[in-house]
Structure formats: structure tokens, C-alpha cells
Design an enzyme around this catalytic site. Structure first.
Site, PDB file in Angstrom:
ATOM      1  N   GLN A  46      -4.647  -1.547   9.603  1.00 27.12           N
ATOM      2  CA  GLN A  46      -4.553  -2.882   9.000  1.00 27.12           C
ATOM      3  C   GLN A  46      -5.141  -3.926   9.945  1.00 27.12           C
ATOM      4  OE1 GLN A  46      -3.612  -3.421   5.893  1.00 27.12           O
ATOM      5  NE2 GLN A  46      -3.742  -5.640   5.968  1.00 27.12           N
TER       6      GLN A  46
ATOM      7  N   LYS B 280       0.832  -1.202   0.000  1.00 23.44           N
ATOM      8  CA  LYS B 280       0.000   0.000   0.000  1.00 23.44           C
ATOM      9  C   LYS B 280       0.872   1.260   0.000  1.00 23.44           C
ATOM     10  CE  LYS B 280      -3.739  -2.501   2.259  1.00 23.44           C
ATOM     11  NZ  LYS B 280      -4.584  -2.768   3.432  1.00 23.44           N
TER      12      LYS B 280
ATOM     13  N   ASP C  94     -10.962   2.760   4.048  1.00 24.24           N
ATOM     14  CA  ASP C  94     -11.252   1.328   3.937  1.00 24.24           C
ATOM     15  C   ASP C  94     -12.750   1.076   3.750  1.00 24.24           C
ATOM     16  OD1 ASP C  94      -9.270  -0.611   3.892  1.00 24.24           O
ATOM     17  OD2 ASP C  94      -8.858  -0.442   6.044  1.00 24.24           O
TER      18      ASP C  94
END
Ligand code: GUN
Length: 288
Positions: free
Chosen positions: A95, A51, A118
Site C-alpha cells: 500500500q 481490499k 497493482d
């Protein structure tokens, strides 16, 4: 025909790079993503590196805040609170999974929905259900973009989603159902009766159950479009690492009946990072 996710994702990243350059040339600071990694799970660390690298390639700023696996829930919530109020931060990504002493849902709910790139915050999930602007989770967004860019006709078609997860199954159900997209959608899960019969009725199959080679040729109507979200490890002594990655679809056999199909790897996977970058750029624009 193969749906080349790697190629499509690379086109999208290039579009985002151009849009970011344009955004900065208009006098704005580059979009900025804060990535939070708790603990030392090697898979998570590897995703996070991917990422960060993708952000850099597209002109998006990012830092990874790496916290010890013993971090308390309060420490993490305090950090999120700080990132929420930091006007230089456009997107926040924590994460997952988190260590067991931390409640994932509590942490996700603490992120400012306008920075939740997200798309996991209940407000953003609600916006997806309502068909309102917000952040769409990366994997479902990537699936829809693959269908769109491959010229797949969705309106009025039977779409069957295998798997009811919060991250893939439930949001993709809502996206396919949206007014203007207009699929007839069925979700299958572990308790579904006569599952092969249900899947055989599908014009579009989205496989997201996490079981290697679960979708076999006899379940696929000739001409169906098959999107494989699975990433499963199976033993393979011919590989140096002792395993290889396969999807939820028995690709080698299904490829001959499907009209379009995504490979694993190189299908949905590369799209997810591209969609995260898209959400981060959108977050910066919406703030301004
Ligand atoms: N872990 C596995 N997939 C994801 C994802 O899309 N976002 C986050 N934050 N964690 C993940």
C-alpha cells in the site's frame, strides 16, 4: 445517464466469486494476496481493510502484514523477497504511500512482476504500453471496464485525459490508444494551453487531476461521456465529519450535457478493488 460503478463493480465481484469457486473446484488452492501496510495512515488502513474484505467475499485468501512506521527500506525489501519466493503467494500489494525513509520506486521494482497485481512494476507498465499481457493498474483497468460495460463506442473517438500521473493518466492513455480500442487521445496537464478548448473537443473525458469541480459545464461538448476519477475533500459543515467527497467534475451542472457520467462516490472508486481481485485471480491462473 449515470454510469453506476457500484452496480457494475458488484457484478464483476460476483463473476470473480464464481470463477474462483470454479478454480478451486478444479483442485486448485484459492488465490492468495499478500497485502503490506507500513505505518498507521488512517486512509491507507481503511483502503487495506476494504481490499481484505473484498478478497474474503470472493473466496480469495489474503493477509495484511502491518509493519511499524519506522520500518527500514531493507526490512521491507527483505519481506518482499520472501513473498516473491513463497509459492503460496500469488499477488503482492504494498500500500502506498510509504514512509519517507523508504523509496517507493525501489520497493515496487523489487516485486516479482508476475505477482505485481497493482501493475506498478516497470515491466507491467511496459507491457501496458506494448499491449502485451501483464497486469494493468486497477484504476485505469476499472475505467476501461466501465466504458466497455456501459456500451461506450471508443473507436475513432476523441478522448481527452486530464492528468498525467503514472497511476492513472499515463496508463489510461495507452489503453485508450491500443489497437482494437483505437481512440485518438490527448493528455492535458498543468502546462496545457487553452485547456477548456481542448476538453471541449472530447467525445470522452477522463478527469484525473485531483482538483475539485475542475471540469465545468462549458468545457463539455453536449453528448460527451465523462469519467470522473477525482476524490477531493471539500468542507461541508452539514456533515458530521465536516467534509464531503467530490470529484474533479462539477457533476451537478455537467450531468445535464453529458450523455453518460460517473458519480463520485460510486463511479470509478468501487471498480478499483474489483480490478485488483481480477488481477489476483489472473496471477493464480497464470502461475498454474
Ligand atoms: N494507494 C492509493 N491507491 C493505491 C493503489 O491502487 N495501490 C496501492 N498499492 N496503494 C495505493
Amino acid at each position: 445517464m449515470l454510469i453506476d460503478g457500484k452496480q457494475i463493480a458488484s457484478e464483476i465481484r460476483s463473476e470473480i466469486r464464481d470463477e474462483t469457486t470454479q478454480w478451486v473446484s478444479e483442485g486448485n488452492r484459492p488465490p492468495y494476496l499478500a497485502v503490506v501496510l507500513v505505518g498507521d495512515d488512517p486512509a491507507s488502513a481503511s483502503y487495506v481493510r476494504g481490499k481484505a474484505r473484498a478478497c474474503q467475499e470472493c473466496g480469495i485468501g489474503s493477509d495484511t502484514i502491518a509493519l511499524d512506521s519506522s520500518t527500514s527500506e531493507k526490512e521491507l525489501l527483505d519481506l518482499i523477497s520472501k513473498l516473491n519466493t513463497d509459492s503460496e503467494v500469488d499477488g503482492i500489494l504494498v500500500q502506498l504511500p510509504l514512509p519517507s525513509q523508504i523509496d517507493d520506486q525501489k520497493v515496487i521494482s523489487a516485486i516479482d512482476p508476475s505477482k505485481d497485481v497493482d501493475g506498478f512494476h516497470p515491466v507491467n507498465i511496459g507491457n501496458v504500453v506494448l499491449g502485451r499481457p501483464g497486469f494493468t493498474p486497477a484504476t485505469p483497468a476499472g475505467i476501461m471496464e466501465l466504458l466497455r460495460r456501459s456500451g461506450v463506442e471508443i473507436s475513432g473517438k476523441n478522448a481527452v485525459v486530464l492528468g498525467r500521473s503514472n497511476i492513472v493518466g499515463k496508463p489510461v492513455l495507452n489503453l485508450l490508444l491500443q489497437k482494437g480500442t483505437d481512440a485518438t487521445v490527448t493528455i492535458c496537464h498543468s502546462r496545457t494551453r487553452n485547456l477548456p478548448d481542448v476538453v471541449r473537443n472530447a467525445d470522452i473525458i477522463i478527469a484525473a487531476i485531483g482538483r475539485a469541480h475542475f471540469v465545468t459545464k462549458d468545457m463539455v461538448k453536449p453528448g460527451a461521456v465523462v469519467i470522473d476519477v477525482g476524490i477531493n475533500r471539500i468542507d461541508d459543515d452539514s456533515r458530521e465529519r465536516g467534509y464531503r467527497l467530490v470529484g474533479d467534475v462539477d457533476f451537478d451542472n455537467v450531468v445535464s450535457v453529458a450523455s453518460k457520467i460517473t458519480p463520485v462516490p460510486g463511479g470509478v472508486g468501487p471498480m478499483t478493488i474489483a480490478m485488483l481481485l481480477r488481477n489476483t485471480l489472473d496471477a493464480a491462473r497464470r502461475k498454474a
